[in-house]
Design an enzyme around this catalytic site. Structure first.
Site, PDB file in Angstrom:
ATOM      1  N   GLY B   9       0.819  -1.208   0.000  1.00 12.28           N
ATOM      2  CA  GLY B   9       0.000   0.000   0.000  1.00 12.28           C
ATOM      3  C   GLY B   9       0.852   1.257   0.000  1.00 12.28           C
ATOM      4  O   GLY B   9       2.086   1.205  -0.018  1.00 12.28           O
ATOM      5  N   ALA B  10       0.161   2.397   0.040  1.00  9.39           N
ATOM      6  CA  ALA B  10       0.840   3.691   0.128  1.00  9.39           C
ATOM      7  C   ALA B  10       1.640   3.762   1.423  1.00  9.39           C
ATOM      8  O   ALA B  10       1.154   3.348   2.475  1.00  9.39           O
ATOM      9  CB  ALA B  10      -0.198   4.813   0.111  1.00  9.39           C
ATOM     10  N   ARG B  11       2.848   4.284   1.345  1.00 12.10           N
ATOM     11  CA  ARG B  11       3.702   4.484   2.528  1.00 12.10           C
ATOM     12  C   ARG B  11       3.832   3.224   3.372  1.00 12.10           C
ATOM     13  O   ARG B  11       3.799   3.280   4.603  1.00 12.10           O
ATOM     14  CB  ARG B  11       3.145   5.625   3.401  1.00 12.10           C
ATOM     15  N   GLY B  13       6.467   1.223   2.985  1.00  8.39           N
ATOM     16  CA  GLY B  13       7.876   0.868   3.046  1.00  8.39           C
ATOM     17  C   GLY B  13       8.348   0.071   1.833  1.00  8.39           C
ATOM     18  O   GLY B  13       9.446  -0.484   1.859  1.00  8.39           O
ATOM     19  N   LYS B  14       7.518   0.045   0.763  1.00  2.00           N
ATOM     20  CA  LYS B  14       7.862  -0.694  -0.459  1.00  2.00           C
ATOM     21  C   LYS B  14       9.154  -0.193  -1.081  1.00  2.00           C
ATOM     22  O   LYS B  14      10.017  -0.970  -1.465  1.00  2.00           O
ATOM     23  CB  LYS B  14       6.803  -0.510  -1.556  1.00  2.00           C
ATOM     24  N   THR B  34       9.432   6.442 -12.830  1.00  5.15           N
ATOM     25  CA  THR B  34       8.330   6.628 -13.772  1.00  5.15           C
ATOM     26  C   THR B  34       7.585   7.930 -13.469  1.00  5.15           C
ATOM     27  O   THR B  34       6.697   8.319 -14.207  1.00  5.15           O
ATOM     28  CB  THR B  34       7.346   5.445 -13.698  1.00  5.15           C
ATOM     29  N   HIS B  49      12.274  10.736  -1.790  1.00  3.24           N
ATOM     30  CA  HIS B  49      12.840   9.445  -2.186  1.00  3.24           C
ATOM     31  C   HIS B  49      14.333   9.583  -2.514  1.00  3.24           C
ATOM     32  O   HIS B  49      15.136   8.760  -2.101  1.00  3.24           O
ATOM     33  CB  HIS B  49      12.102   8.874  -3.403  1.00  3.24           C
ATOM     34  N   ARG B  53      17.560   7.707  -0.698  1.00  3.39           N
ATOM     35  CA  ARG B  53      18.252   6.739  -1.541  1.00  3.39           C
ATOM     36  C   ARG B  53      19.753   6.983  -1.592  1.00  3.39           C
ATOM     37  O   ARG B  53      20.541   6.053  -1.737  1.00  3.39           O
ATOM     38  CB  ARG B  53      17.655   6.898  -2.938  1.00  3.39           C
ATOM     39  N   GLU B  61      14.762   9.096 -15.774  1.00  8.39           N
ATOM     40  CA  GLU B  61      13.306   9.294 -15.742  1.00  8.39           C
ATOM     41  C   GLU B  61      12.697   8.674 -16.983  1.00  8.39           C
ATOM     42  O   GLU B  61      13.128   8.968 -18.102  1.00  8.39           O
ATOM     43  CB  GLU B  61      12.977  10.791 -15.739  1.00  8.39           C
TER      44      GLU B  61
END
Lengths: 167, 167, 167
Positions: B9-11, B13-14, B34, B49, B53, B61
């Site tokens: 799901g959103a947020r 931790g994916k 993307t 992000h 990272r 991109e």
């Protein structure tokens, strides 16, 4: 006999998984559709499912009286009920006592002779809906899923076409 | 080489999980975004992000031509594609044939030499959206996730930062 | 002592599961409710939970100052916090710095002597909400769940009343 509940999100591969499970039992499989083709979107979805499933199924449409449909088709091959959330939605629209009907289904399932595979949806993992009716529906769906999972012999949660065993 | 799909799901931790997986391979990791910074909310998310990272990634991109980006960056370190649901959304907005593009991606992934970690979202576990376009999107996302999961070597479902192994 | 996080969707059986876990520890269990009975729907939900739980709990209402409530009730039986998403919502409405408060909770939890079972919700697995405030909330909930899961000794994801072990 076996009662198997397959739950998951929209287009998660629940129906495909449930079809495979229902086919795995001896005898001609029985497809119990709770959907009615009331609009174009639903008609397309029904046609899509039928095309994938193949023509070797006994088909029955039963939007409301699910326990009756399961009782009348008992004694043959595996039954696939697709899906419980639509059945629940039909009960709510028909102003039936959904809570009593869910309890009757939970009571009937373990008494059946032939296997039953039931498809349902998880609908409570998003943000709380603005719409009060949507909140009633998602609460009812959660309670129904718990009730049926409690009497099922196996429960699977399908994500991206892949089943996780819950029970 | 390894194709790894990280869903959740959103947020949930994916992305953090996917970054760790992509870094674990030899060679300089490649980040294929993307997302395009079209509004302030998205620009902030991209910056967030990137800050986490670190700066040791090759960055690219690619809102639409993902197979091309993967082919052109093949032969080096692990690639991280973040994320497929945004790519799908871009395809729909550009009126591209998303179904064909997803099939081409599923076809290309197993032929690549360098590892690929793909991030996607589960969007079908809430109430049915009122909005017809949102229904089209969530159906498409579910179908895409199944297609990519089918060709992936590993699939993880991340909840509260913790991965569950689906495959 | 044990910090246990129980997550899941609406009406997934999270609270029932968390009650059982909290009761399993020695001493009188303590129920810390983050809900306030501000409208009829919420009052009904609170009454429903209380009826199921039984009357042998020490009850405390704490919509905002959760760390204080946990500190003050420390040293006795297991505490059940139901639920974190409502606490987060209360913090947002009160215009408190939710990010700091979540960090303080994550910091405090491992220092407590008595066990704590915390209930939370997964809200990020549906379609992106139209409403910007709902997007802020679901992002905050996801970040909170990751933060608390990171310090928890055990994390369970409940679907249809059945727990999956995440940690």
């Amino acid at each position: 006999m076996a009662v198997i509940l397959i739950t998951g999100g929209a287009r998660s591969g629940k129906s495909r998984r449930a079809e495979a499970r229902a086919r795995s039992f001896a005898g001609q499989p029985v497809y119990i559709a709770t959907a009615e083709a009331l609009d174009a979107e639903m008609a397309e979805r029904i046609a899509h499912h039928r095309a994938r499933r193949g023509t070797d199924w006994i088909e029955r449409e039963e939007p409301l009286d699910l326990v009756q449909a399961l009782t009348e088709t008992d004694g043959g091959g595996g039954r696939l009920v697709d899906c419980l959330t639509l059945w629940l939605s039909n009960l709510l629209h028909a102003e039936r006592d959904w809570s009593r009907e869910v309890a009757q289904l939970a009571d009937a399932l373990p008494r059946l002779k032939s296997p039953v595979v039931l498809v349902t949806n998880e609908v409570g993992l998003g943000i709380v809906p603005d719409n009060a009716l949507a909140r009633v529906f998602r609460d009812a769906a959660g309670i129904m899923n718990q009730s049926i999972a409690a009497v099922a012999d196996e429960v699977e949660f399908v994500v991206a076409g892949l089943p996780m065993k819950l029970k």
